[in-house]
Design an enzyme around this catalytic site. Structure first.
Site, PDB file in Angstrom:
ATOM      1  N   HIS A 275      -3.721   9.970 -48.250  1.00 28.35           N
ATOM      2  CA  HIS A 275      -5.177   9.885 -48.899  1.00 28.35           C
ATOM      3  C   HIS A 275      -4.858  10.506 -50.405  1.00 28.35           C
ATOM      4  CE1 HIS A 275      -7.376  10.750 -44.866  1.00 28.35           C
ATOM      5  NE2 HIS A 275      -7.749   9.351 -45.345  1.00 28.35           N
TER       6      HIS A 275
ATOM      7  N   CYS B 158      -9.447  18.245 -45.683  1.00 30.92           N
ATOM      8  CA  CYS B 158      -9.870  17.397 -44.805  1.00 30.92           C
ATOM      9  C   CYS B 158     -10.783  18.385 -43.651  1.00 30.92           C
ATOM     10  CB  CYS B 158      -8.769  16.909 -43.556  1.00 30.92           C
ATOM     11  SG  CYS B 158      -7.271  16.919 -44.695  1.00 30.92           S
TER      12      CYS B 158
HETATM   13  C1  CIR Z   1      -5.888  10.936 -39.988  1.00 29.09           C
HETATM   14  O1  CIR Z   1      -4.945  10.470 -40.186  1.00 29.09           O
HETATM   15  O2  CIR Z   1      -7.069  10.416 -40.128  1.00 29.09           O
HETATM   16  C2  CIR Z   1      -5.877  12.389 -39.684  1.00 29.09           C
HETATM   17  N1  CIR Z   1      -4.602  12.772 -38.533  1.00 29.09           N
HETATM   18  C3  CIR Z   1      -5.633  13.478 -40.750  1.00 29.09           C
HETATM   19  C4  CIR Z   1      -6.695  13.159 -41.462  1.00 29.09           C
HETATM   20  C5  CIR Z   1      -6.616  13.822 -42.945  1.00 29.09           C
HETATM   21  N2  CIR Z   1      -7.765  13.754 -43.776  1.00 29.09           N
HETATM   22  C6  CIR Z   1      -7.771  13.900 -45.208  1.00 29.09           C
HETATM   23  O3  CIR Z   1      -6.673  13.969 -45.774  1.00 29.09           O
HETATM   24  N3  CIR Z   1      -9.214  13.997 -45.562  1.00 29.09           N
END
Ligand code: CIR
Length: 256
Positions: free
Chosen positions: A163, A251
Site C-alpha cells: 500500500h 491499517c
Molecule cells: C492485507 O493483505 O490486506 C492484510 N493482510 C494487510 C492489510 C494492511 N493494510 C494497510 O496497510 N492499510
C-alpha cells in the site's frame, strides 16, 4: 485534529490473513494483547474510540483502515482489491458507525477497487497509490468524491509496496516519513522528508494523532528521528503479530 477512532478486534482467523511476509503465522493471544495496547495508546491521544467486534469470516478485517476513507467532510466506503476482503465493507456495524458521525457517505463501485491503505491525507489533498489493490477506476471514483466535497486527490504510481502508506506517511507540520521506492519521487520533495533506513522499512508506517506519533516498537532509529523533530509526543506500540500479515499501525484504525 482527530476526535474519533474506530478499530475492529481481530478474530482467531487472523492467522489466515493475506501475507507476503515470511514471518510465520500470527499468534492470536499475542495479537489480542497488542490490540489492547494499541487501544490504550490511542486513548492517550484524547480521541473517542469505537471498538467493533471480530468478524471471523474475514481474516483481515481488523485492518479496518482499508474499509473506508474518513475525511473531514464525508466518508467513502471502499471496495477492496483483495477478493477475500471485498465483502468486509458490507458489515452493517461499519456503516452504522460511520452514520453516527457522517451526514454524507459515499461508496466506491465496481469495477473500481481501492484500499485506503493506499490513501494519504495531507490537509484537503489526498495522494492515492495505484497498487495491486487500488486500480485507476477506483482512484478516479475516489477523486470524484473528494472534489464533490471541495477536496482534491492525485494518483501515485507504485511498483513494490503493498500500500502507499506502507512506505510514506504524513505527520502534519510538513513532516513526511518516507521509505523505499518513494524516496526518489519528486512529488514529495516539498515536504521535510524523514528518510527511513532500509533495515527499519516497516517503521515508515507510523500514525499522527493530535501531535502524538505512534511508532512501532523495535525501530530505534525511526523513533529517535521523530523525537529529534521536537514536535511530538512519541508512543511505541508492538505490532509484531500484525507485521506477520503485512499489517501496521495505520491499517488497524480509522481516524477522523
Ligand atoms: C492485507 O493483505 O490486506 C492484510 N493482510 C494487510 C492489510 C494492511 N493494510 C494497510 O496497510 N492499510
Amino acid at each position: 485534529m482527530f476526535t474519533n477512532v474506530v478499530v475492529r478486534v481481530p478474530g482467531k482467523s487472523l492467522a489466515d490473513g493475506l501475507s507476503g511476509a515470511d514471518l510465520g503465522k500470527p499468534n492470536y493471544t499475542n495479537a489480542i494483547v497488542q490490540h489492547e495496547y494499541y487501544i490504550n495508546a490511542l486513548t492517550k491521544t484524547g480521541v473517542n474510540i469505537t471498538v467493533l467486534p471480530p468478524m471471523e469470516e474475514f481474516p483481515d478485517s481488523c485492518f479496518i483502515e482499508d474499509n473506508a476513507l474518513c475525511t473531514p467532510k464525508c466518508a467513502i466506503i471502499s471496495r477492496p482489491g483483495a477478493p477475500t476482503r471485498r465483502k468486509e465493507v458490507q458489515s452493517p456495524d461499519l456503516r452504522a458507525t460511520l452514520e453516527q458521525h457522517y451526514d454524507h457517505i459515499e461508496e466506491i463501485k465496481a469495477p473500481g477497487t481501492i484500499e485506503p491503505g493506499d490513501i494519504m491525507m495531507v490537509g484537503d489533498h489526498f495522494y492515492i497509490g495505484l497498487s495491486a489493490r487500488t486500480n485507476k477506476e477506483g482512484a478516479e471514483q475516489m477523486i470524484g468524491y473528494l472534489e464533490k466535497y471541495g477536496m482534491s486527490g492525485e494518483t501515485v504510481t507504485m511498483k513494490e509496496m503493498l500500500h502507499l502508506k506502507t512506505g510514506v506517511n504524513y505527520l502534519e507540520h510538513n513532516n513526511l516519513l518516507i521509505s523505499g521506492e518513494f524516496k526518489s519521487d519528486p512529488r514529495f520533495d516539498k515536504f521535510n522528508k524523514i528518510e527511513i533506513p532500509e533495515d527499519e522499512g516497516y517503521a515508515a508506517n507510523c500514525i499522527w494523532i493530535n501531535d502524538y506519533v505512534i511508532v512501532p516498537k523495535g525501530y530505534p532509529k525511526t523513533k529517535k528521528a521523530i523525537e529529534d523533530l521536537g514536535q511530538y509526543k512519541v508512543l511505541e506500540c508492538d505490532t509484531s503479530e500484525y507485521k506477520k500479515v503485512d499489517g501496521g499501525l495505520s491499517c488497524l484504525s480509522l481516524r477522523f
